[in-house]
Design an enzyme around this catalytic site. Structure first.
Site, PDB file in Angstrom:
ATOM      1  N   ASP A  86      48.196  40.407  37.457  1.00 52.95           N
ATOM      2  CA  ASP A  86      47.435  39.456  36.643  1.00 52.95           C
ATOM      3  C   ASP A  86      47.681  39.556  35.060  1.00 52.95           C
ATOM      4  OD1 ASP A  86      45.285  38.234  35.272  1.00 52.95           O
ATOM      5  OD2 ASP A  86      43.855  39.435  36.149  1.00 52.95           O
TER       6      ASP A  86
ATOM      7  N   HIS B   4      38.780  40.193  34.232  1.00 50.89           N
ATOM      8  CA  HIS B   4      40.296  40.731  34.019  1.00 50.89           C
ATOM      9  C   HIS B   4      40.567  41.792  33.320  1.00 50.89           C
ATOM     10  CE1 HIS B   4      41.248  36.557  35.670  1.00 50.89           C
ATOM     11  NE2 HIS B   4      40.328  35.938  34.946  1.00 50.89           N
TER      12      HIS B   4
END
Length: 555
Positions: A196, A368
């Protein structure tokens, strides 16, 4: 271990590279295909009228007999939103955690596909085999519970996909990213890591989701009137923090917005949200309650025109409206491209007399990881090859630089575009061509029927409008029976431009009469002549280029 130790493995993305959303990644052998995630994204500004965008899966459809399964890492729309469209064309089992499968089920029910779908539940400790691929899962912390990463055993070695993750040291549900398992995977040796990249440009460590709880609690303690909170509908942890704050201050909660109601219903049923039944009230009751004892939890954190918060702000919602003295909490940051709409919404709320509290005020934390967390993942897994995914190209680039700092050779990092293939043979990687990829646009019930030509026409209509020219001809006498009549929409206001319209009418009439006198009877030629003459004339007079649509009828 998988068979055929020398079998070639191909890895590529059909979405999620060079963009935020539409995640779809593929691991392929000669005989089998494994799909990771199947998400959608919201349209870009120039995709006029489009509802959502999904990946182009034409390559998968061509090879559908090879598809052995679809694994979804978590329940966000950018990872599960396209499943309903894909499962119409590809029959394959879908694997996901309890909450993820619950959200997928709801999506498929709305599309009438639940009975046909093969949904299989896994968890963070699961070990399964999909086709020839032995697969292990590991738990990661994200802004939605039950998120996992994936470790895939292939003939060439381990391929790991992190899913969306952060290393939250104080998660709301007490479930941490599984560092112990990641360490064990790293010791086994990772051939390739897909990780990610969303926050790869941001230094440091992301704030804990729990930290937003204190910010939200503070708002509930200090607000003297009604509170309205908007966040992503799927951010179950944030919703739990709002419920906790409301309970603490003895406020009732009205839930407004279809997606928010659905997620809360599913999360409560599956045990991911904890609250008493009597904390919720119907939105219709709020107007008659003490403002100090009420809160509204709603959709609209991205300023979407049809969302609950926008409608309440504009007074077009059928039950509630934002009023002077309300406190509005926007517990989310705007996604790329939504900054303008969120800014306008905040401005409008202030004009209404509301107090607005948004990202800068400790009511949002990203799901994130920042740079230090991405470095930690790289150091735990120590991959031979690295493919940064889930992010715009600049984020992939920044993540690639982090990988180099963590000891991955720059030659072993692949900054890919959608459709670009990395091929592994004898545990060595190289670029190996492209597969078809791109965007499929969803507009209403239409899937893929809006393409570049339709979008071009919509842009033309939005910029300079349209002129429709209607004329009836008698082909036998080669004369004009009626018209030409010119109808303008979005070009000029006809009543104030009568002289221009009369001139345009004359130009069309003269053009048609000349063509007919020269025995030109092909409708396509007549239309083309009208379009060319009118286009030149109007541009000369107005410097605008409206779409010109000649309609010729025959008697």
């Amino acid at each position: 271990m998988a068979k055929q130790s020398l079998e070639t493995i191909r890895v590529f993305a059909l979405g999620g590279l060079g963009e935020l959303g539409k995640n779809m990644y593929v691991v392929e052998t000669e005989e089998e295909i494994l799909i990771i995630d199947a998400g959608w994204m919201f349209p870009e500004d120039d995709m006029l009228g489009v509802d959502v965008v999904i990946p182009d899966i034409s390559y998968l459809v061509q090879n559908k007999e090879k598809v052995r399964g679809i694994i979804v890492t978590h329940g966000h729309e950018d990872h599960i939103g396209a499943l309903a469209y894909i499962l119409r064309k590809i029959q394959a089992p879908v694997y996901g955690t309890k909450l993820t499968i619950g959200l997928v089920e709801d999506h498929l029910k709305e599309k009438g596909l639940r009975k046909k779908a093969d949904l299989r539940q896994i968890h963070g400790e699961s070990r399964i085999t999909v086709g020839q691929f032995p697969i292990h899962f590991f738990r990661v912390t994200h802004s939605i519970p039950d998120s996992v990463g994936i470790s895939i055993e292939t003939p060439q070695g381990l391929i790991v996909h992190t899913g969306d993750f952060k290393f939250d040291q104080n998660p709301v549900d007490g479930l941490y990213t599984d560092i112990d398992k990641l360490t064990r995977i790293g010791k086994r040796g990772v051939l390739c890591l897909l990780s990610d990249s969303t926050n790869a440009e941001i230094p440091g460590t992301s704030p804990s989701e729990t930290s937003t709880g204190s910010g939200i609690a503070e708002v509930f303690q200090e607000a003297e009137g009604r509170i309205m909170v908007t966040t992503f509908a799927s951010n179950v942890h944030r919703i739990q923090q709002v419920i906790n704050a409301a309970q603490s201050e003895q406020r009732k909660i009205a839930v407004v917005g279809h997606s928010m109601s659905k997620v809360i219903e599913i999360s409560r049923k599956l045990g991911y949200l904890h609250c008493p039944d009597d904390i919720f009230v119907d939105p219709s009751e709020v107007e008659n309650m003490d403002p100090k004892r009420t809160a509204v939890l709603c959709t609209g954190s991205q300023g979407e025109p049809m969302s609950a918060l926008t409608q309440m702000a504009k007074g077009s919602h059928h039950e509630l409206a934002v009023e002077k003295g309300d406190t509005v909490v926007i517990a989310a940051n705007p996604k790329a491209g939504n900054e303008k709409s969120v800014s306008r919404l905040i401005d409008f709320l202030y004009q209404l007399g509301a107090e607005v509290i948004y990202g800068r005020d400790n009511v949002h934390a990203s799901g994130h990881g920042f740079q230090e967390e991405l470095m930690l993942m790289l150091n735990l897994l120590r991959p031979s090859y690295f493919i940064p995914v889930h992010g715009e190209f600049r984020m992939q680039q920044a993540h690639g630089e982090l990988a180099e700092a963590a000891g991955v050779s720059p030659d072993n990092t692949f900054l890919l575009d959608k459709g670009e293939v990395v091929e592994f043979t004898n545990k060595k990687a190289k670029r190996s061509g492209k597969v078809p990829s791109g965007n499929v646009l969803i507009d209403g019930l239409g899937v893929g029927d809006v393409g570049n030509i339709v979008l071009r026409d919509r842009r033309l209509l939005s910029e300079d409008g349209i002129l429709v020219v209607v004329v009836t001809l008698n082909k036998k006498s080669t004369g004009i029976v009626s018209g030409p009549d010119i109808i303008s929409r979005g070009f000029v206001y006809v009543r104030e431009s009568e002289e221009l319209m009369e001139e345009a009418n004359t130009k069309v009439k003269t053009t048609l009469e000349k063509a007919l006198s020269e025995n030109v009877k092909e409708w396509s030629t007549l239309k083309s002549n009208v379009r060319d003459v009118l286009s030149r004339f109007l541009y000369e007079k107005t410097k605008r280029r409206p779409m010109i649509l000649p309609i010729i009828m025959e008697v």
